[in-house]
Design a protein around this motif. Sequence first.
Motif, PDB file in Angstrom:
ATOM      1  N   PRO A   1      -7.110 -14.237  -7.798  1.00  0.00           N
ATOM      2  CA  PRO A   1      -7.473 -14.559  -6.416  1.00  0.00           C
ATOM      3  C   PRO A   1      -6.364 -14.251  -5.404  1.00  0.00           C
ATOM      4  CG  PRO A   1      -6.837 -16.552  -7.579  1.00  0.00           C
ATOM      5  CD  PRO A   1      -6.844 -15.447  -8.604  1.00  0.00           C
ATOM      6  N   VAL A   2      -6.730 -13.548  -4.352  1.00  0.00           N
ATOM      7  CA  VAL A   2      -5.838 -13.292  -3.220  1.00  0.00           C
ATOM      8  C   VAL A   2      -6.644 -13.550  -1.950  1.00  0.00           C
ATOM      9  CG1 VAL A   2      -4.411 -11.618  -1.988  1.00  0.00           C
ATOM     10  CG2 VAL A   2      -4.500 -11.563  -4.482  1.00  0.00           C
ATOM     11  N   PHE A   3      -6.384 -14.681  -1.314  1.00  0.00           N
ATOM     12  CA  PHE A   3      -7.068 -15.043  -0.073  1.00  0.00           C
ATOM     13  C   PHE A   3      -6.148 -14.888   1.138  1.00  0.00           C
ATOM     14  CE2 PHE A   3      -9.469 -18.191  -2.973  1.00  0.00           C
ATOM     15  CZ  PHE A   3     -10.351 -17.198  -3.357  1.00  0.00           C
ATOM     16  N   SER A   4      -4.940 -14.386   0.924  1.00  0.00           N
ATOM     17  CA  SER A   4      -3.987 -14.196   2.008  1.00  0.00           C
ATOM     18  C   SER A   4      -4.307 -12.928   2.795  1.00  0.00           C
ATOM     19  CB  SER A   4      -2.556 -14.105   1.462  1.00  0.00           C
ATOM     20  OG  SER A   4      -2.177 -15.315   0.847  1.00  0.00           O
ATOM     21  N   SER A   5      -3.740 -12.822   3.980  1.00  0.00           N
ATOM     22  CA  SER A   5      -3.985 -11.667   4.840  1.00  0.00           C
ATOM     23  C   SER A   5      -3.145 -10.460   4.458  1.00  0.00           C
ATOM     24  CB  SER A   5      -3.699 -12.040   6.306  1.00  0.00           C
ATOM     25  OG  SER A   5      -4.580 -13.054   6.736  1.00  0.00           O
ATOM     26  N   TYR A   6      -2.120 -10.675   3.624  1.00  0.00           N
ATOM     27  CA  TYR A   6      -1.241  -9.579   3.211  1.00  0.00           C
ATOM     28  C   TYR A   6      -0.979  -9.674   1.711  1.00  0.00           C
ATOM     29  CZ  TYR A   6      -0.320  -8.884   8.174  1.00  0.00           C
ATOM     30  OH  TYR A   6      -0.465  -8.642   9.526  1.00  0.00           O
TER      31      TYR A   6
ATOM     32  N   PHE B   1       3.879  -7.156   7.395  1.00  0.00           N
ATOM     33  CA  PHE B   1       3.507  -5.855   7.949  1.00  0.00           C
ATOM     34  C   PHE B   1       3.146  -4.821   6.880  1.00  0.00           C
ATOM     35  CE2 PHE B   1       8.120  -6.293   7.703  1.00  0.00           C
ATOM     36  CZ  PHE B   1       8.487  -5.199   6.943  1.00  0.00           C
ATOM     37  N   ILE B   2       3.038  -5.227   5.621  1.00  0.00           N
ATOM     38  CA  ILE B   2       2.677  -4.305   4.545  1.00  0.00           C
ATOM     39  C   ILE B   2       1.448  -4.841   3.809  1.00  0.00           C
ATOM     40  CG2 ILE B   2       3.412  -3.272   2.357  1.00  0.00           C
ATOM     41  CD1 ILE B   2       6.262  -3.294   3.359  1.00  0.00           C
ATOM     42  N   ASN B   3       0.505  -3.938   3.531  1.00  0.00           N
ATOM     43  CA  ASN B   3      -0.705  -4.265   2.750  1.00  0.00           C
ATOM     44  C   ASN B   3      -1.561  -5.336   3.420  1.00  0.00           C
ATOM     45  OD1 ASN B   3       0.249  -2.447   0.887  1.00  0.00           O
ATOM     46  ND2 ASN B   3       0.966  -3.989  -0.566  1.00  0.00           N
ATOM     47  N   LYS B   4      -1.910  -5.085   4.683  1.00  0.00           N
ATOM     48  CA  LYS B   4      -2.772  -6.017   5.402  1.00  0.00           C
ATOM     49  C   LYS B   4      -4.216  -5.873   4.942  1.00  0.00           C
ATOM     50  CE  LYS B   4      -4.164  -7.464  10.046  1.00  0.00           C
ATOM     51  NZ  LYS B   4      -4.050  -7.203  11.502  1.00  0.00           N
ATOM     52  N   ALA B   5      -4.893  -6.994   4.778  1.00  0.00           N
ATOM     53  CA  ALA B   5      -6.296  -6.979   4.361  1.00  0.00           C
ATOM     54  C   ALA B   5      -7.168  -6.364   5.445  1.00  0.00           C
ATOM     55  CB  ALA B   5      -6.763  -8.402   4.060  1.00  0.00           C
TER      56      ALA B   5
ATOM     57  N   ASP C   1       1.590  -9.749 -12.595  1.00  0.00           N
ATOM     58  CA  ASP C   1       2.335 -10.427 -11.530  1.00  0.00           C
ATOM     59  C   ASP C   1       2.450  -9.676 -10.216  1.00  0.00           C
ATOM     60  OD1 ASP C   1       4.270  -8.469 -11.954  1.00  0.00           O
ATOM     61  OD2 ASP C   1       5.794  -9.828 -12.753  1.00  0.00           O
ATOM     62  N   HIS C   2       1.763  -8.563 -10.028  1.00  0.00           N
ATOM     63  CA  HIS C   2       1.864  -7.840  -8.767  1.00  0.00           C
ATOM     64  C   HIS C   2       1.256  -8.649  -7.621  1.00  0.00           C
ATOM     65  CE1 HIS C   2       2.477  -3.672 -10.841  1.00  0.00           C
ATOM     66  NE2 HIS C   2       3.608  -4.360 -10.701  1.00  0.00           N
ATOM     67  N   TRP C   3       1.758  -8.393  -6.414  1.00  0.00           N
ATOM     68  CA  TRP C   3       1.420  -9.211  -5.257  1.00  0.00           C
ATOM     69  C   TRP C   3      -0.069  -9.190  -4.918  1.00  0.00           C
ATOM     70  CZ3 TRP C   3       5.223 -12.156  -2.879  1.00  0.00           C
ATOM     71  CH2 TRP C   3       6.533 -11.884  -3.275  1.00  0.00           C
ATOM     72  N   ASP C   4      -0.762  -8.116  -5.253  1.00  0.00           N
ATOM     73  CA  ASP C   4      -2.192  -8.033  -4.949  1.00  0.00           C
ATOM     74  C   ASP C   4      -3.056  -8.664  -6.031  1.00  0.00           C
ATOM     75  OD1 ASP C   4      -1.245  -5.808  -6.473  1.00  0.00           O
ATOM     76  OD2 ASP C   4      -3.125  -4.741  -6.141  1.00  0.00           O
TER      77      ASP C   4
ATOM     78  N   PHE D   1      -7.539  -3.809   0.465  1.00  0.00           N
ATOM     79  CA  PHE D   1      -6.176  -3.378   0.760  1.00  0.00           C
ATOM     80  C   PHE D   1      -6.056  -1.865   0.568  1.00  0.00           C
ATOM     81  CE2 PHE D   1      -5.617  -7.724  -1.051  1.00  0.00           C
ATOM     82  CZ  PHE D   1      -5.158  -8.356   0.104  1.00  0.00           C
ATOM     83  N   ALA D   2      -5.296  -1.230   1.435  1.00  0.00           N
ATOM     84  CA  ALA D   2      -5.012   0.204   1.295  1.00  0.00           C
ATOM     85  C   ALA D   2      -3.637   0.355   0.665  1.00  0.00           C
ATOM     86  CB  ALA D   2      -5.056   0.891   2.652  1.00  0.00           C
ATOM     87  N   LEU D   3      -3.617   0.507  -0.656  1.00  0.00           N
ATOM     88  CA  LEU D   3      -2.362   0.645  -1.389  1.00  0.00           C
ATOM     89  C   LEU D   3      -2.086   2.094  -1.765  1.00  0.00           C
ATOM     90  CD1 LEU D   3      -2.826  -2.393  -3.822  1.00  0.00           C
ATOM     91  CD2 LEU D   3      -1.889  -2.377  -1.515  1.00  0.00           C
ATOM     92  N   ALA D   4      -3.041   2.979  -1.493  1.00  0.00           N
ATOM     93  CA  ALA D   4      -2.891   4.400  -1.801  1.00  0.00           C
ATOM     94  C   ALA D   4      -3.296   5.214  -0.579  1.00  0.00           C
ATOM     95  CB  ALA D   4      -3.744   4.768  -3.020  1.00  0.00           C
TER      96      ALA D   4
END
Length: 374
Positions: A129-134, A140-144, A167-170, A322-325
């Motif tokens: 689960p990731v409910f955060s905006s980033y 300023f990186i990986n904004k939803a 354990d990656h942030w996303d 998220f736009a990670l690529a």
Amino acid sequence: MNRRNFIIGGLATAGMLSLGGYSFIHRPEFGRLPQGERLARIQASPHYINGKFQNLVPVQVMSEDSGENRFVATAKFLFGDKSALSPKEPMLSHKTDLKKLDIKQDLVVWMGHSTFYMQLGGRRILIDPVFSSYASPVFFINKAFSGSNIYTAADMPDIDVLAISHDHWDHLDYTTVMALKDKIKNIVCPLGVGEYFEQWGFDLQILHEEDWDKEIKFAEDFSIHILPSQHFSGRFLTQNPTLWCGFAFVTPKNKVYYSGDGGYGEHFKTIGKQFGGFDLMLGENGQYNMAWHAIHLLPEETAQAAVDVRAKALLPAHGGKFALARHPWQEPYQKLTEASQGKDYQLLTPEIGEAVSIDEISLQAFGKWWEKML
């Protein structure tokens, strides 16, 4: 200002920056490296070699054949043209009231990226689960994407199992898991990831932390298997201090496979043979690039992986939030739709928040919602 004061001022500024940097990387979000008994257990794993975890087959996170090193890739990610990477209007969604769902129904709700709420065998399961905006330690990186964050921790019922693939942030978000803390009855994760939860004050009695190919049996009619994936780990500078994985969720009635993050490999066929197929695969599809092809699936490989694991249905993950690529945000869905033509599985493409019945998959149809957006 004389030279002496200039030097003193410079040293003071450097000291404050150093102190600020030290404080930043020691925020609880970064977690800590495994230690004590957990580290000893990690060191005993056959997948932990020369001080870090390894994939079943050695692969490079960043391919030397791509013509793009990490510096160039990072520069493009931070400063390149991002106009096509995210939608220009809010994501389409259909918010299901999770607290009103019949617990006897086996179902899954995609919440954007790799977050899934699932009911299986009378249990409530929440995946990555990731409910955060980033999806990063900075704002300023990986904004939803706009409109993709329709759920919060307050919308969740009590969770029988929180499953974290790596354990990656996303996938492991400190703010989200802390907000869910009082609702979580059990945590399932691969080796090493439990260190974060221990540091964050979770009860160790609810932590189930295992190596690849281990079964966690909660009851005679419900078990979760930790399975290999071809990826990597680390929340800051240390490489592969914790393990990464996929999951098989098994009841007498239904079997669900979650791929986690990872590139294509023979492990998919092995998993398909081991479990005799799955009723549903939640499969990574998005945030790919030829530079890191070994550790993320291309859409055509997602389709092949679904065939390999013998899935009756495929629901894509790792996109839509998220736009990670560097690929256009709709591309994973377009290419997976094309690659799924003529395959034996059913491709499921619900909007964020739309419930999918695992028992009645063949009776459900979902539209190409990404074609309705700019």
